[in-house]
Design a protein around this motif. Sequence first.
Motif, PDB file in Angstrom:
ATOM      1  N   ASN A 119     -28.878 -16.623  44.525  1.00 23.36           N
ATOM      2  CA  ASN A 119     -28.903 -15.982  45.847  1.00 23.36           C
ATOM      3  C   ASN A 119     -28.823 -14.461  45.673  1.00 23.36           C
ATOM      4  O   ASN A 119     -27.820 -13.946  45.162  1.00 23.36           O
ATOM      5  CB  ASN A 119     -27.716 -16.487  46.671  1.00 23.36           C
ATOM      6  CG  ASN A 119     -27.721 -15.957  48.092  1.00 23.36           C
ATOM      7  OD1 ASN A 119     -28.578 -15.159  48.477  1.00 23.36           O
ATOM      8  ND2 ASN A 119     -26.758 -16.404  48.878  1.00 23.36           N
ATOM      9  N   GLY A 151     -28.538 -12.281  48.004  1.00 24.61           N
ATOM     10  CA  GLY A 151     -27.760 -11.637  49.060  1.00 24.61           C
ATOM     11  C   GLY A 151     -28.478 -11.586  50.389  1.00 24.61           C
ATOM     12  O   GLY A 151     -29.401 -12.363  50.655  1.00 24.61           O
ATOM     13  N   ARG A 152     -28.064 -10.639  51.228  1.00 20.74           N
ATOM     14  CA  ARG A 152     -28.577 -10.539  52.590  1.00 20.74           C
ATOM     15  C   ARG A 152     -30.022 -10.047  52.627  1.00 20.74           C
ATOM     16  O   ARG A 152     -30.463  -9.253  51.796  1.00 20.74           O
ATOM     17  CB  ARG A 152     -27.694  -9.591  53.407  1.00 20.74           C
ATOM     18  CG  ARG A 152     -26.274 -10.077  53.624  1.00 20.74           C
ATOM     19  CD  ARG A 152     -26.225 -11.177  54.681  1.00 20.74           C
ATOM     20  NE  ARG A 152     -24.917 -11.795  54.780  1.00 20.74           N
ATOM     21  CZ  ARG A 152     -23.911 -11.322  55.520  1.00 20.74           C
ATOM     22  NH1 ARG A 152     -24.069 -10.189  56.190  1.00 20.74           N
ATOM     23  NH2 ARG A 152     -22.768 -11.961  55.577  1.00 20.74           N
ATOM     24  N   ARG A 175     -30.675 -17.675  51.039  1.00 21.24           N
ATOM     25  CA  ARG A 175     -30.219 -18.845  51.790  1.00 21.24           C
ATOM     26  C   ARG A 175     -30.583 -18.666  53.255  1.00 21.24           C
ATOM     27  O   ARG A 175     -30.109 -17.724  53.908  1.00 21.24           O
ATOM     28  CB  ARG A 175     -28.711 -19.036  51.628  1.00 21.24           C
ATOM     29  CG  ARG A 175     -28.313 -19.408  50.201  1.00 21.24           C
ATOM     30  CD  ARG A 175     -26.816 -19.333  49.996  1.00 21.24           C
ATOM     31  NE  ARG A 175     -26.093 -20.196  50.924  1.00 21.24           N
ATOM     32  CZ  ARG A 175     -25.839 -21.483  50.694  1.00 21.24           C
ATOM     33  NH1 ARG A 175     -26.264 -22.050  49.578  1.00 21.24           N
ATOM     34  NH2 ARG A 175     -25.165 -22.206  51.559  1.00 21.24           N
ATOM     35  N   THR A 198     -30.042 -23.839  54.209  1.00 20.36           N
ATOM     36  CA  THR A 198     -28.642 -24.143  54.427  1.00 20.36           C
ATOM     37  C   THR A 198     -28.412 -24.509  55.886  1.00 20.36           C
ATOM     38  O   THR A 198     -29.040 -23.941  56.784  1.00 20.36           O
ATOM     39  CB  THR A 198     -27.743 -22.946  54.050  1.00 20.36           C
ATOM     40  OG1 THR A 198     -26.377 -23.267  54.341  1.00 20.36           O
ATOM     41  CG2 THR A 198     -28.131 -21.685  54.819  1.00 20.36           C
ATOM     42  N   THR A 251     -20.722 -16.340  54.909  1.00 22.13           N
ATOM     43  CA  THR A 251     -20.911 -15.047  54.254  1.00 22.13           C
ATOM     44  C   THR A 251     -21.987 -15.096  53.171  1.00 22.13           C
ATOM     45  O   THR A 251     -22.439 -14.047  52.714  1.00 22.13           O
ATOM     46  CB  THR A 251     -19.585 -14.572  53.630  1.00 22.13           C
ATOM     47  OG1 THR A 251     -19.100 -15.590  52.727  1.00 22.13           O
ATOM     48  CG2 THR A 251     -18.543 -14.325  54.718  1.00 22.13           C
ATOM     49  N   HIS A 252     -22.385 -16.280  52.748  1.00 23.20           N
ATOM     50  CA  HIS A 252     -23.418 -16.409  51.726  1.00 23.20           C
ATOM     51  C   HIS A 252     -24.822 -16.571  52.322  1.00 23.20           C
ATOM     52  O   HIS A 252     -25.798 -16.597  51.581  1.00 23.20           O
ATOM     53  CB  HIS A 252     -23.119 -17.603  50.815  1.00 23.20           C
ATOM     54  CG  HIS A 252     -21.807 -17.508  50.112  1.00 23.20           C
ATOM     55  ND1 HIS A 252     -21.551 -16.584  49.117  1.00 23.20           N
ATOM     56  CD2 HIS A 252     -20.658 -18.209  50.276  1.00 23.20           C
ATOM     57  CE1 HIS A 252     -20.319 -16.722  48.686  1.00 23.20           C
ATOM     58  NE2 HIS A 252     -19.747 -17.699  49.370  1.00 23.20           N
ATOM     59  N   THR A 253     -24.901 -16.686  53.638  1.00 22.03           N
ATOM     60  CA  THR A 253     -26.200 -16.860  54.288  1.00 22.03           C
ATOM     61  C   THR A 253     -26.966 -15.537  54.279  1.00 22.03           C
ATOM     62  O   THR A 253     -26.419 -14.501  54.650  1.00 22.03           O
ATOM     63  CB  THR A 253     -26.020 -17.350  55.735  1.00 22.03           C
ATOM     64  OG1 THR A 253     -25.222 -18.537  55.733  1.00 22.03           O
ATOM     65  CG2 THR A 253     -27.363 -17.642  56.386  1.00 22.03           C
ATOM     66  N   SER A 254     -28.214 -15.599  53.858  1.00 21.66           N
ATOM     67  CA  SER A 254     -29.031 -14.381  53.766  1.00 21.66           C
ATOM     68  C   SER A 254     -29.693 -14.030  55.084  1.00 21.66           C
ATOM     69  O   SER A 254     -29.901 -12.848  55.392  1.00 21.66           O
ATOM     70  CB  SER A 254     -30.123 -14.557  52.700  1.00 21.66           C
ATOM     71  OG  SER A 254     -29.588 -14.924  51.457  1.00 21.66           O
TER      72      SER A 254
END
Length: 312
Positions: A204, A206-207, A219, A245, A250-253
């Motif tokens: 991942n 990131g954003r 994600r 997802t 906080t891990h969602t892009s």
Amino acid sequence: MVDVETSGFRPGQARIVSVAALALSDDGNVEKSLYSLLDPGVDPGPTHVHGLTAEMLAGQPTFGDVVGDLCELLRGRTLVAHNVGFDYSFLTAEAEMVHAELPVDTVMCTVELARRLQLGLDNLRLETLAAHWGVTQMNPHDALDDAMVLAQILKPVLVRAQERRKWLPVHPVGRRTWPNGRVTHDEFRPLKALAARMPCAYANPGRFSPDRPLVQGMRIALSAEVGHTHEELVERILHAGLAYTEAVDTHTSLVVCDDPAPEQGKGYQAGELAVPLLGSADFVARLDAVIGGATIEEFTEPPPAGDQFSLF
């Protein structure tokens, strides 16, 4: 192109009472066909639906009698049906009962394909689509007539899908051969039901940033407010090397959402966590330019001999 009529709704318990299969050429014409009533060895079930009585089916071929010809027709082709999960599950259940293997590697559902076209119809039943495309339906719920109608509908549906650049819902299906030689067919399940648990080959990054392209491994979550079916978007996400997802954290892009100021659901959760939103049309357009991500290396170093992993 396949259609089955059955004695009920549970594969393995209910049985197929009639089957029709059409092999289509590239121009949509029928090259080969198979149609047969079948003696299921059980009560034929809803006669008021399919019109078949026990007397009509007595002495007809069994599934085992026609499975060889059916396999020859299906070999090397995509199995297409209206609600393909239903037809495929019954065909595989019948095949396993007679120790046969269906040579099918891909399937496509015309219900899902029609849903992606957003035709504005009240429903997506075969008779509704037939009326919409001007196809005459002579005998609804007859396997051969339903298959012929579906074959005629498929031509304009595929043209419309190409015009609107819709992703065709073609899915792989698998089977397993066991040590005793028996073959079992994997259950067909919509991709969305599996996608969140499928590993992504890329880390991942990131954003998402609106001024930069999508990167493999991002994600992606989907809100309810999108202009495409979730199934189509999930297929496109995985094909591009992105990760799907169901959670917004906080891990969602990125969250795909057509509402710029959502007040509920995943779009609202994204705002709470400062996760970027992107409209579905913009998202789909960006999928053509996804850049490569960093692959995840599998952990392969063996533990020291005699050691065990500690629990604390």
